[in-house]
Write a protein that holds these residues in place. Structure first.
Motif, short mmCIF file in Angstrom:
data_model
loop_
_atom_site.label_atom_id
_atom_site.label_comp_id
_atom_site.label_asym_id
_atom_site.label_seq_id
_atom_site.Cartn_x
_atom_site.Cartn_y
_atom_site.Cartn_z
N THR A 626 -22.07 13.73 3.14
CA THR A 626 -21.39 14.68 3.88
C THR A 626 -22.26 16.03 3.60
N LEU A 671 -22.24 16.99 10.97
CA LEU A 671 -21.92 18.37 10.63
C LEU A 671 -22.75 18.85 9.77
N TYR A 679 -14.06 23.55 8.04
CA TYR A 679 -13.11 22.71 8.28
C TYR A 679 -12.16 22.74 7.00
N TYR A 685 -9.34 20.27 10.92
CA TYR A 685 -9.93 18.71 11.29
C TYR A 685 -8.85 17.65 11.39
N ALA A 687 -8.48 13.89 11.49
CA ALA A 687 -9.11 12.38 11.53
C ALA A 687 -8.13 11.58 12.81
N PHE A 690 -9.70 11.32 16.02
CA PHE A 690 -10.86 10.50 16.37
C PHE A 690 -10.30 8.84 16.40
N ASP A 728 -9.53 11.96 5.98
CA ASP A 728 -11.19 11.53 6.17
C ASP A 728 -11.89 12.74 5.36
N PHE A 731 -15.27 13.18 6.46
CA PHE A 731 -15.88 13.28 7.72
C PHE A 731 -16.59 12.26 8.35
N LYS A 734 -15.78 11.97 12.03
CA LYS A 734 -16.09 13.02 12.85
C LYS A 734 -17.66 12.60 12.98
N ASP A 735 -18.37 12.46 12.05
CA ASP A 735 -20.08 12.02 12.09
C ASP A 735 -20.02 10.79 12.70
#
Length: 791
Positions: A626, A671, A679, A685, A687, A690, A728, A731, A734-735
């Motif tokens: 991250t 990110l 975030y 954010y 999670a 997603f 999460d 992330f 997200k990624d």
């Protein structure tokens, strides 16, 4: 040595014989170097670290002594396989990850660049642990690396010191009004030194790595006890020997915490005693001049107790005032910060420090009082932040704060990392001491990680641009003019294929898994931690598996995913991830729909020797932490140097790699650190979105929840719940999309072999910047102010 003829000798016998011959050569130069330091009295650097992950030393000592090639030829002529002889050496269990390997690379570079610099550490009898997989779970076995004699160490009983713990401190007033401190009822431990030579590359310089072993102090009375007290004594001795028993004892218990503090004090007290004794014997000046001859680098917070310990020595033993002692101390110490993770910044309960090192606690308390007072009086703008800066706060002693306050230099280990320290984690301290903060991007010793580990590639480079790069790694940039040279790229390809073939053979030997040597070797090797995101990697594997199950004719480039990692014994989540990777492997590797396209291999017991096998064969280097979490990384440098392309986030030294090789020669996704920070700040954010909106993620998480992988029902429910219930924090969801897309670009790029090889060569050409020689040069001129040894 063994009263045997050559025909009766085993590989092990040969290992000890070759080591003895090498030691003869080393010892002459070692003595010569020590005499030089005694005579010339240069300023010397002492590198204090809880870890030195030095790896096997026979080959590197042969290489650095200029005897490697002749030894290889001779062993072969005698009917022995050199690799088998060298394999007889155990990996020393003196370190765990990047921090310890960095320390080892630094010592190598100091000796090679002829700087007077030595390491001080602990001679752990057991390494972290030996990792075995049983039903896919990590199982920890003792790593008793010292069960056979270790040929590189010399025990020095005449230089042992008694170290005192606990007891009571009495303050007495002398006639002249000064204070005297007396200690009573302390527990004594003997710090027994073992010296290991650090051999410079073909320059006759040998520095020293001194390792301390804890032993009981045997008095005359003790030896005459009757039998009833004998067992009591044994128990007492065992608790003393535990101090140098195991690297990083589990500190989730009270006892484990106490043991860690004992280890840290043991290391710094013995090391400072030695440093000061040498100074007195050689320099023969008042300790007022100590900073002119001595600089001590604290590698992360573990040795921070060295600061109050030097204060104790200067005041209680040498009679200096507080002010003079503080002036000397703060000119001697420099501190390297290795982490941005606040949970990894050490804090110890006051009561523990107070009971284990009572006099040091008094000194830390005084340091804290004076420091807080100076902020209040001299820096009114920071008054509201005193609580966040105090060395003692919330019933705990903050070791990083102690290290910053007590040293003259604070450095991060990559440009981004140092920037984050200045603007976020240590912003208040940066406001207070802007001139203390500086950056020293990490490095690796290219002699070990290229010349020794990948001799075929090293030979090709020397044949192409000459051998000067071995001494001047920045000269690797001369390779850039060959980036389109087809014959050279073909040779590069051939070398990579031979290295992959050797690794494939090793994988088959150790795991029974047959891998496709033509596939992409996609490698993630490092400690297992949530922020390093091995989970994101295995999610990608599951995604590919799901795609292939749906459409077995899907056109993808075959891949072999290779993992190597240990999880800390008490880190439950990390151990679950290991089990998941192994479970996915057991399904993917034997599924006829996918087996020609995907393979997953988790190699046991990741250590330096295993890294040396994997790195030359890597095509793709996974550096997917991250953003803003990985201080630097050094695996990224090692794989780049061996021609792997990096897939990574803009984190740690990845940014500096990208700036050198250029966007077309690296695969960046995800990110950025400032977005991650944002975030965390605004809490926007989600999670869950997603999870609900990306069917690929939904499918993977449901497979974990519903027991699709694993035979014990919903075995990985914990991972599913953990990601969603903690929102999460790293992330991964997200990624995920950006990662999958970037992996598709990798797949496409690998199909055009010529272009891929050209990118690979560009990476090798720029890797010289990441030699630890460059890093040490920067430390030597920017922080330590030391000079090279002139032979």
């Amino acid at each position: 040595m063994f009263s045997k003829s050559m025909t009766d000798a085993s590989n092990r016998d040969l290992y000890y014989v070759v080591s003895a011959i090498t030691n003869e050569e080393i010892n002459k130069n070692w003595l010569r170097s020590e005499k030089y330091y005694q005579k010339q009295k240069p300023k010397q650097v002492y590198y204090l670290s809880m870890e030195f992950l030095i790896g096997r030393l026979l080959e590197s000592n042969l290489l650095n002594s200029g005897m490697w090639e002749v030894c290889n030829k001779t062993l072969t002529k005698l009917g022995f396989e050199p690799a088998r002889v060298y394999k007889e050496e155990h990996d020393p269990g003196l370190g765990n990850g990047g921090l310890g390997r960095l320390a080892a690379c630094f010592l190598d570079s100091m000796a090679t660049m002829q700087y007077p610099g030595h390491g001080y550490g602990i001679r752990y009898r057991y390494g972290m642990f030996e990792q075995r997989f049983i039903n896919g779970y990590q199982t920890e076995l003792p790593d008793y690396w010292l069960k056979d004699p270790y040929p590189w160490e010399t025990r020095k009983p005449e230089e042992a010191f008694e170290i005192e713990f606990g007891g009571k401190v009495h303050m007495l007033k002398r006639d002249d009004g000064t204070l005297e401190f007396k200690y009573e009822d302390t527990d004594k431990v003997l710090a027994m030194p073992y010296d290991v030579p650090v051999v410079g590359y073909q320059n006759k310089v040998v520095n020293t790595l001194r390792l301390w072993s804890a032993e009981p102090v045997m008095t005359g009375e003790e030896k005459q006890h009757d039998e009833s007290q004998y067992y009591q004594q044994l128990e007492h001795h065992h608790s003393i020997e535990q101090i140098s028993g195991i690297l990083y004892p589990d500190d989730s218990s009270e006892e484990g915490k106490r043991l860690r503090i004992k280890q840290q004090y043991f290391l710094v007290a013995a090391s400072l005693r030695k440093i000061i004794n040498d100074y007195k014997a050689n320099v023969r000046q008042s300790l007022l001049h100590l900073p002119e001859k001595v600089v001590i680098q604290i590698n992360d917070t573990h040795p921070s107790l060295a600061i109050p310990e030097l204060m104790r020595i200067l005041m209680d033993e040498e009679g200096f005032s507080w002010e003079k002692s503080w002036e000397i101390t703060t000119k001697v110490f420099a501190y390297t910060n290795h982490t941005i993770l606040s949970e990894a910044l050490e804090k110890w309960p006051i009561a523990m420090i107070q009971s284990l090192v009572p006099r040091l606690y008094m000194i830390i308390d005084e340091i804290n009082e004076r420091f807080c007072q100076s902020i209040w009086l001299d820096h009114p703008a920071l008054r509201d932040n005193i609580h966040e800066m105090a060395v003692i706060a919330d019933g705990q002693i903050h070791m990083a704060r102690l290290a910053i306050v007590g040293s003259f230099s604070v450095n991060g280990v990559a440009k981004l990392h140092t920037q984050i320290l200045k603007t976020q984690e240590m912003k208040n301290f940066y406001t207070l001491y802007p001139s203390k903060f500086n950056n020293k991007t990490n490095g690796i010793t290219h002699r070990r990680w290229l010349l020794m580990t990948n001799p075929r590639l090293a030979t090709l480079i020397s044949d192409t641009i000459g051998p000067r790069w071995v001494h001047r790694p920045r000269e690797l940039t001369h390779l850039l003019r060959y980036a389109k040279d087809r014959p050279l790229l073909d040779k590069l390809d051939q070398i990579k294929q031979e290295n992959k073939k050797e690794l494939a053979h090793y994988i088959h030997q150790t795991t029974g898994i047959k891998v496709d040597e033509q596939s992409i070797f996609d490698v993630q090797i490092k400690r297992l931690h949530e922020y390093k995101r091995q989970l994101l990697n295995i999610f990608h594997v599951i995604y590919l598996y799901n795609e292939l199950k749906e459409n077995p004719h899907l056109d993808i480039t075959p891949r072999t995913f290779i993992f190597g990692a240990k999880a800390a014994p008490s880190y439950y989540f990390a151990k679950e991830v290991i089990k998941l990777i192994n479970t996915v492997a057991s399904i993917v590797n034997y599924d006829p729909d996918v087996k020609h396209k995907l393979k997953v291999v988790f190699l046991e017991n990741y250590n330096v020797s295993l890294a040396e096998k994997i790195i030359p064969a890597a095509d793709l280097s996974e550096q997917i932490s991250t953003a803003g979490k990985e201080a630097s990384g050094t695996g990224n440098m090692k794989m780049m140097m061996n021609g792997a392309l990096t897939i990574g986030t803009l984190d740690g030294a990845n940014i500096e790699i990208k700036n050198l090789v250029g966007d077309p020669n690296i695969f960046i996704f995800g990110l950025r650190s400032e977005e991650v920070f944002e975030y965390y700040q605004n809490g926007e954010y989600k999670a869950n979105e997603f999870y609900q909106n990306d069917e690929r993620i939904t499918q993977i998480l449901h497979q974990l929840r519903d027991g699709h992988f694993g035979h014990q029902g919903a075995e990985f429910k914990d991972i599913y719940y953990h990601i969603l219930s903690t929102n999460d924090p790293y992330f991964i969801l997200k990624d995920f999309e950006a990662y999958v897309e970037t992996q598709q670009l990798v797949d496409q790029a690998y199909r055009t072999k010529g272009k891929w090889l050209s990118k690979s060569l560009v990476n090798i050409a720029h890797s010289g910047k990441f030699s630890s020689d460059r890093t040490i040069q920067e430390y030597a001129t920017g922080i330590w102010k030391i000079n090279q040894y002139k032979t």
